[in-house]
Design a protein around this motif. Structure first.
Motif, PDB file in Angstrom:
ATOM      1  N   ARG A  19      45.747  51.194  39.874  1.00  0.00           N
ATOM      2  CA  ARG A  19      45.250  52.563  39.724  1.00  0.00           C
ATOM      3  C   ARG A  19      45.246  53.279  41.069  1.00  0.00           C
ATOM      4  O   ARG A  19      44.900  52.710  42.109  1.00  0.00           O
ATOM      5  CB  ARG A  19      43.840  52.516  39.129  1.00  0.00           C
ATOM      6  CG  ARG A  19      43.217  53.887  38.895  1.00  0.00           C
ATOM      7  CD  ARG A  19      41.908  53.724  38.146  1.00  0.00           C
ATOM      8  NE  ARG A  19      41.171  54.964  38.080  1.00  0.00           N
ATOM      9  CZ  ARG A  19      41.430  55.963  37.255  1.00  0.00           C
ATOM     10  NH1 ARG A  19      42.436  55.844  36.410  1.00  0.00           N
ATOM     11  NH2 ARG A  19      40.702  57.061  37.256  1.00  0.00           N
ATOM     12  N   HIS A  20      45.651  54.541  41.073  1.00  0.00           N
ATOM     13  CA  HIS A  20      45.725  55.332  42.307  1.00  0.00           C
ATOM     14  C   HIS A  20      44.360  55.357  43.001  1.00  0.00           C
ATOM     15  O   HIS A  20      43.339  55.671  42.391  1.00  0.00           O
ATOM     16  CB  HIS A  20      46.176  56.761  41.998  1.00  0.00           C
ATOM     17  CG  HIS A  20      46.271  57.629  43.212  1.00  0.00           C
ATOM     18  ND1 HIS A  20      47.244  57.445  44.177  1.00  0.00           N
ATOM     19  CD2 HIS A  20      45.494  58.671  43.640  1.00  0.00           C
ATOM     20  CE1 HIS A  20      47.082  58.341  45.134  1.00  0.00           C
ATOM     21  NE2 HIS A  20      46.033  59.094  44.830  1.00  0.00           N
ATOM     22  N   GLY A  21      44.355  55.010  44.288  1.00  0.00           N
ATOM     23  CA  GLY A  21      43.119  55.014  45.062  1.00  0.00           C
ATOM     24  C   GLY A  21      42.391  53.684  45.071  1.00  0.00           C
ATOM     25  O   GLY A  21      41.455  53.502  45.856  1.00  0.00           O
ATOM     26  N   ALA A  22      42.801  52.750  44.196  1.00  0.00           N
ATOM     27  CA  ALA A  22      42.142  51.441  44.150  1.00  0.00           C
ATOM     28  C   ALA A  22      42.866  50.448  45.059  1.00  0.00           C
ATOM     29  O   ALA A  22      44.067  50.559  45.296  1.00  0.00           O
ATOM     30  CB  ALA A  22      42.122  50.904  42.721  1.00  0.00           C
ATOM     31  N   GLU A  23      42.130  49.471  45.598  1.00  0.00           N
ATOM     32  CA  GLU A  23      42.729  48.447  46.459  1.00  0.00           C
ATOM     33  C   GLU A  23      43.431  47.374  45.640  1.00  0.00           C
ATOM     34  O   GLU A  23      44.394  46.763  46.104  1.00  0.00           O
ATOM     35  CB  GLU A  23      41.658  47.791  47.328  1.00  0.00           C
ATOM     36  CG  GLU A  23      41.055  48.728  48.360  1.00  0.00           C
ATOM     37  CD  GLU A  23      40.086  48.003  49.272  1.00  0.00           C
ATOM     38  OE1 GLU A  23      39.884  46.769  49.081  1.00  0.00           O
ATOM     39  OE2 GLU A  23      39.513  48.645  50.166  1.00  0.00           O
ATOM     40  N   ARG A  24      42.922  47.169  44.413  1.00  0.00           N
ATOM     41  CA  ARG A  24      43.527  46.119  43.586  1.00  0.00           C
ATOM     42  C   ARG A  24      43.249  46.404  42.111  1.00  0.00           C
ATOM     43  O   ARG A  24      42.315  47.144  41.758  1.00  0.00           O
ATOM     44  CB  ARG A  24      42.974  44.740  43.959  1.00  0.00           C
ATOM     45  CG  ARG A  24      41.512  44.545  43.653  1.00  0.00           C
ATOM     46  CD  ARG A  24      41.011  43.173  44.086  1.00  0.00           C
ATOM     47  NE  ARG A  24      41.142  42.987  45.516  1.00  0.00           N
ATOM     48  CZ  ARG A  24      40.227  43.396  46.400  1.00  0.00           C
ATOM     49  NH1 ARG A  24      39.151  44.048  45.986  1.00  0.00           N
ATOM     50  NH2 ARG A  24      40.401  43.175  47.683  1.00  0.00           N
ATOM     51  N   ALA A  25      44.073  45.804  41.274  1.00  0.00           N
ATOM     52  CA  ALA A  25      43.850  45.812  39.824  1.00  0.00           C
ATOM     53  C   ALA A  25      43.647  44.376  39.382  1.00  0.00           C
ATOM     54  O   ALA A  25      44.201  43.444  39.977  1.00  0.00           O
ATOM     55  CB  ALA A  25      45.038  46.429  39.100  1.00  0.00           C
ATOM     56  N   SER A  26      42.856  44.178  38.348  1.00  0.00           N
ATOM     57  CA  SER A  26      42.631  42.816  37.862  1.00  0.00           C
ATOM     58  C   SER A  26      42.502  42.808  36.345  1.00  0.00           C
ATOM     59  O   SER A  26      42.052  43.782  35.737  1.00  0.00           O
ATOM     60  CB  SER A  26      41.373  42.209  38.495  1.00  0.00           C
ATOM     61  OG  SER A  26      40.212  42.907  38.076  1.00  0.00           O
ATOM     62  N   VAL A  27      42.929  41.702  35.763  1.00  0.00           N
ATOM     63  CA  VAL A  27      42.738  41.464  34.330  1.00  0.00           C
ATOM     64  C   VAL A  27      42.281  40.019  34.175  1.00  0.00           C
ATOM     65  O   VAL A  27      42.671  39.142  34.941  1.00  0.00           O
ATOM     66  CB  VAL A  27      44.027  41.711  33.510  1.00  0.00           C
ATOM     67  CG1 VAL A  27      44.440  43.161  33.590  1.00  0.00           C
ATOM     68  CG2 VAL A  27      45.155  40.831  33.988  1.00  0.00           C
ATOM     69  N   SER A  28      41.452  39.771  33.183  1.00  0.00           N
ATOM     70  CA  SER A  28      41.015  38.401  32.892  1.00  0.00           C
ATOM     71  C   SER A  28      40.740  38.281  31.407  1.00  0.00           C
ATOM     72  O   SER A  28      40.481  39.282  30.721  1.00  0.00           O
ATOM     73  CB  SER A  28      39.769  38.034  33.699  1.00  0.00           C
ATOM     74  OG  SER A  28      38.667  38.840  33.337  1.00  0.00           O
ATOM     75  N   ALA A  29      40.806  37.056  30.928  1.00  0.00           N
ATOM     76  CA  ALA A  29      40.569  36.815  29.510  1.00  0.00           C
ATOM     77  C   ALA A  29      39.938  35.453  29.314  1.00  0.00           C
ATOM     78  O   ALA A  29      40.252  34.492  30.035  1.00  0.00           O
ATOM     79  CB  ALA A  29      41.877  36.904  28.721  1.00  0.00           C
ATOM     80  N   SER A  30      39.037  35.375  28.339  1.00  0.00           N
ATOM     81  CA  SER A  30      38.459  34.099  27.906  1.00  0.00           C
ATOM     82  C   SER A  30      39.098  33.734  26.574  1.00  0.00           C
ATOM     83  O   SER A  30      39.119  34.549  25.643  1.00  0.00           O
ATOM     84  CB  SER A  30      36.944  34.219  27.744  1.00  0.00           C
ATOM     85  OG  SER A  30      36.342  34.589  28.969  1.00  0.00           O
ATOM     86  N   ILE A  31      39.608  32.519  26.498  1.00  0.00           N
ATOM     87  CA  ILE A  31      40.401  32.128  25.334  1.00  0.00           C
ATOM     88  C   ILE A  31      39.922  30.769  24.828  1.00  0.00           C
ATOM     89  O   ILE A  31      39.797  29.809  25.608  1.00  0.00           O
ATOM     90  CB  ILE A  31      41.898  32.028  25.685  1.00  0.00           C
ATOM     91  CG1 ILE A  31      42.351  33.289  26.427  1.00  0.00           C
ATOM     92  CG2 ILE A  31      42.737  31.785  24.449  1.00  0.00           C
ATOM     93  CD1 ILE A  31      43.604  33.099  27.233  1.00  0.00           C
TER      94      ILE A  31
END
Length: 560
Positions: free
Chosen positions: A56-68
């Protein structure tokens, strides 16, 4: 089953969390709102290539996580544990972090892992069907896999016999090819090894003898100097005629001290130590005399020792560097010579094994072909019935199974799906005979046909209903709902007819303040689903007619 999905600074989505349930879940929203970001997040968790533009513009990082929740029949736990991670009971947490600088990090069970491992893990946990994924159906391997899937246990039982037999047959063919193709090189190697072994055998080296020989060489080469040194030392200690030898002087000192014995403990102690020196001088003198007499001065023996050392050094230069290395080379080479000497016997044995294996392998391949041909008609019939419900009543699917003489990992069969959308049209290969929308419906039809045999617990459909409307759209929703009886189903859709059949409904909403666009994702309660379906139907959620139509769709889905 995928339980929880969290997105942070991914595209237009600042932050979102989805609590996922079993059954059929849809994700809807206006065009450009970012609903496909959910599928993008799943792609990252599947090990897809990290794209800097997703941060995302202006963010240092993007993250995704999931519990499965991990099914018992998979190898996920073993793979995660081997990578240094761990499961929480039967739940594994997967994650992916993308930095604005272009770096990415993958996580499985709390451990940093290669992104490729996520691909391996999620292959057993998730299958995504998007418009780009439809092209997988064009590949011959995917078409054969669909047919084999329907054939089920009958085919798998034969494959369980065929695959190990085929693997062994390939190993034999590879080994025979290597033995025949490199016969000249092996003959040269054999000659070289035999020559080396003859050289070693001629010398007959013994472990540890080099050190003993070098010690003996040192004594023989310096025998005169050794005798002279020992004799001189002996004379100085014990045999001086004028009484100035060490032993006589120590004896005199002992006598002088004895005269004052008993008057002072300190002097008595010193006197005792002088007496000990006298005893030690006697012993050393005797030993020096014996040493001088025992030194061997034998030039002939010296020559023998030096020749032996030269022979050992020559072996070490060729096969060393140490004598132990020479002996090890000899041991290994003897085994290699034995192997090379028996290549003809090996070839004969391998050919016999191959000739014995081949008839049974051919028989198993023929049985695989018979099962596939028997299943082909059933796959076509079941799929055509599903296509008819998807507003393609004239569609025809032909499943052709052709057999060659070539043995392959799956048998000798080639499977090709031929498709005709209308009566009178000749069936053609899928790449030539089906449009994108037709491929979408064909893939969905195949999923429904194979639903009760699927081993993947979660299926994701990303706008596979593109180009479909009306009654066909209703049937797509009905079939996705049917699939959800066998697996967790997630679908990104723009069709209200599909969304109406969902058990759970998430809505992606876009907010634009003129400077920054951001989207949020939230689960819709039942009473808000009518408004969302009305918006999808008429472009506005306050239309009375659209809301009535939305209620009709929900009622229809409830009755189905």
């Amino acid at each position: 089953m995928w339980q929880h999905l969290k997105l942070s600074s991914l595209g237009v989505i600042d932050s979102a969390e989805l609590e996922l349930d079993s059954g059929f879940t849809v994700i809807t929203g206006e065009t450009g709102a970012g609903k496909t970001m959910v599928v993008t997040a799943l792609g990252l968790l599947r090990g897809d290539r990290a794209d800097l533009g997703l941060v995302r513009h202006g963010a240092e990082r993007a993250s995704v996580s999931a519990s499965i929740t991990v099914p018992e029949a998979t190898d996920v736990e073993r793979s995660v544990t081997a990578a240094g991670g761990e499961l929480d009971g039967d739940v594994v947490v997967l994650g992916r972090v993308l930095s604005a600088q272009g770096r990415s990090r993958a996580v499985a069970g709390g451990a940093t892992v290669p992104a490729a491992l996520l691909t391996t893990l999620t292959d057993e946990l998730l299958a995504v069907h998007g418009q780009s994924d439809q092209h997988r159906l064009l590949r011959p391997a995917a078409q054969r896999a669909a047919l084999d899937h329907l054939a089920g246990d009958a085919l798998q039982k034969v494959l369980d016999e065929y695959v190990p037999a085929f693997t062994r047959w390939k190993e034999i063919e590879t080994e025979l090819s290597a033995l025949r193709d490199h016969a000249r090189e092996r003959a040269q190697e054999l000659e070289m090894l035999k020559h080396g072994l003859e050289e070693v055998a001629a010398v007959e080296p013994v472990p540890g003898e080099e050190e003993e020989l070098r010690a003996e060489e040192g004594r023989l080469a310096h025998a005169e100097a050794l005798v002279r040194a020992a004799t001189t030392a002996h004379a100085l200690l014990t045999a001086d005629d004028d009484g100035t030898d060490a032993r006589t002087l120590v004896a005199s000192a002992t006598a002088a001290l004895q005269e004052a014995a008993g008057h002072d403990d300190g002097l008595d102690d010193l006197a005792g130590r002088v007496r000990e020196i006298g005893i030690l001088l006697d012993e050393v003198g005797a030993d020096l005399g014996s040493y001088s007499a025992g030194v061997e001065m034998d030039p002939a023996r010296l020559s023998v020792v030096q020749e032996r050392l030269a022979a050992l050094t020559s072996l070490q230069r060729r096969y060393g560097p140490s004598l132990e290395d020479v002996l090890e080379w000899s041991r290994v080479s003897e085994a290699r010579v034995h192997s090379l000497d028996h290549d003809d016997d090996t070839i004969t044995a391998l050919e016999a094994e191959r000739d014995q294996l081949l008839p049974s392998l051919r028989d198993l391949a023929e049985r695989l072909g018979e099962i596939r041909r028997e299943t082909a008609g059933r796959l076509a019939e079941l799929t055509e019935a599903e296509l008819a419900q998807l507003s393609m009543p004239s569609a025809q699917l032909h499943v052709e199974v052709s057999t060659s003489e070539e043995l392959r990992a799956h048998g000798c069969d080639d499977v090709e799906l031929l498709f005709a959308a209308n009566n009178g049209a000749p069936p053609r290969p899928l790449a030539k005979g089906a449009s994108g929308g037709e491929l979408s419906r064909l893939m969905l039809a195949l999923e429904v046909v194979l639903a009760d045999r699927t081993s993947v617990p979660t299926l994701v459909f990303d706008e596979v209903d593109a180009g479909i409307g009306g009654r066909a759209a209703v049937e797509v929703g009905r079939r996705l709902s049917r699939l959800a009886e066998h697996a967790q189903v997630l679908a990104v859709t723009h069709l209200p007819q599909v969304a109406a059949f969902a058990d759970h409904h998430f809505h992606v909403a876009k907010d634009d303040d003129g400077q920054v666009t951001s989207s949020t994702v939230r689960r819709l309660p039942d009473h808000e689903r009518v408004d969302e379906l009305a918006r999808m139907l008429a472009g506005q959620d306050d239309s009375a007619a659209a809301q009535e139509h939305a209620r009709e769709l929900l009622d229809l889905a409830e009755r189905s």
